[in-house]
Design a protein around this motif. Sequence first.
Motif, PDB file in Angstrom:
ATOM      1  N   VAL A 163       0.172   5.670  -8.680  1.00 33.99           N
ATOM      2  CA  VAL A 163      -1.064   4.359  -7.330  1.00 33.99           C
ATOM      3  C   VAL A 163      -1.544   3.660  -7.897  1.00 33.99           C
ATOM      4  O   VAL A 163      -1.766   2.708  -7.466  1.00 33.99           O
ATOM      5  CB  VAL A 163      -1.565   5.917  -6.663  1.00 33.99           C
ATOM      6  N   CYS A 164      -2.168   3.626  -9.322  1.00 35.02           N
ATOM      7  CA  CYS A 164      -3.185   3.093  -9.743  1.00 35.02           C
ATOM      8  C   CYS A 164      -2.163   1.801 -10.152  1.00 35.02           C
ATOM      9  O   CYS A 164      -2.563   0.963 -10.308  1.00 35.02           O
ATOM     10  CB  CYS A 164      -3.556   3.513 -11.094  1.00 35.02           C
ATOM     11  N   LEU A 165      -1.003   1.954 -10.717  1.00 43.27           N
ATOM     12  CA  LEU A 165       0.311   1.068 -11.385  1.00 43.27           C
ATOM     13  C   LEU A 165       0.026  -0.059  -9.783  1.00 43.27           C
ATOM     14  O   LEU A 165       0.555  -1.047  -9.545  1.00 43.27           O
ATOM     15  CB  LEU A 165       1.202   1.493 -11.295  1.00 43.27           C
ATOM     16  N   TYR A 166       0.899   0.993  -8.898  1.00 43.75           N
ATOM     17  CA  TYR A 166       0.682   0.378  -7.269  1.00 43.75           C
ATOM     18  C   TYR A 166      -0.204  -0.919  -7.201  1.00 43.75           C
ATOM     19  O   TYR A 166       0.165  -1.358  -6.704  1.00 43.75           O
ATOM     20  CB  TYR A 166       1.156   1.279  -6.334  1.00 43.75           C
ATOM     21  N   ILE A 167      -1.152   0.031  -7.236  1.00 44.68           N
ATOM     22  CA  ILE A 167      -2.947  -0.874  -7.131  1.00 44.68           C
ATOM     23  C   ILE A 167      -2.672  -2.436  -7.538  1.00 44.68           C
ATOM     24  O   ILE A 167      -2.719  -3.599  -7.135  1.00 44.68           O
ATOM     25  CB  ILE A 167      -4.141   0.000  -6.601  1.00 44.68           C
TER      26      ILE A 167
END
Length: 337
Positions: A163-167
Amino acid sequence: MSTLLFNKSRPFGDITNRPLSNPTNNNHVKRPAPQHHAFKPLSANKKVRVHKTPVVQKSITKPNYIDIDAADKANHVEASDFAAIIHTNNLLAERTHMPCSNYIKTHQTVTPKMRSILVDWLADVCVTLKLCDKTFHLCIHILDRYLEKHQPTVKTLQLVGSVCLYIAAKYEEIYAPHANDLSVLSAGAFTMADVFTMEAHILNALQFQVTTPYTLTFFARIEKTLFAKGITPLVAHKISSTAQFIAELAMVDGLHLNYRPSQLAAAAVHLAVNHLNVPISWCESLSFHSGWQLCELHSCALKLKELVCGAKYPKNGRFTAIHRKFSATSTLMCTQI
């Protein structure tokens, strides 16, 4: 009707208990008219002394650093009039959202080894999805800031990293990857609904403050200084790629948490220049435009050198994503240093 208790001509009575003066009465005291004194002209033969204040001429020393933005005055995309101001603001803003340097050592659920495995896997995902380097750097910065404040379980750690990569991809990429792509790359460890729920949780934990300078932000300024010093574009690209390789090794290891992003970028460039035997010293221009003197980079450069020398032959094939990434021809095979 009640009778009026006051005089209509004087509704508040005579306050001073004295008769009011008549404005038409001419018996008032006349003041003498002011006397105008005529100034005597100066005679032509009389000399007047003029006291001259000595003018102290300050010695203006010309700065020894190069104006690297002078050549881009006609290029509005480079914003040369504001480039130095933006760089100064980045140097001040990098301190605002820096995670604690030893948070991973005192973390209750995540160990340094678990974090390194996660970061190495995220580097592989960025290469697979063909994401830019800014996305990876911002992803790791968001991950460290979140792990500093929260204690995710081992089962949800991969979800947090994804999710950090997604953001970060939403922030840096033109076409961000779909949430289903991350679910497929994780071999079904989480669903799309889990991604959206965790995304809201991470953004609320960071108070939606995603904009922050990271290590890659300061590489462009230093590379521009190398161009101004007469370094050829090929050599400057080689130095920049090698320095980025060193910095990303530090991100996997967690060494970057001990230094500010601008200091890590400057130390990585200094180490890359020494490894490549480029005939250029850390002059005043590099110190000015990077924000760091050479004496302030020694400790960080020594730690990075130990990390690079130990990472030439990774043991058991672990943490090799950065090596595979920079072994390509596009990065001029920077791992061979």
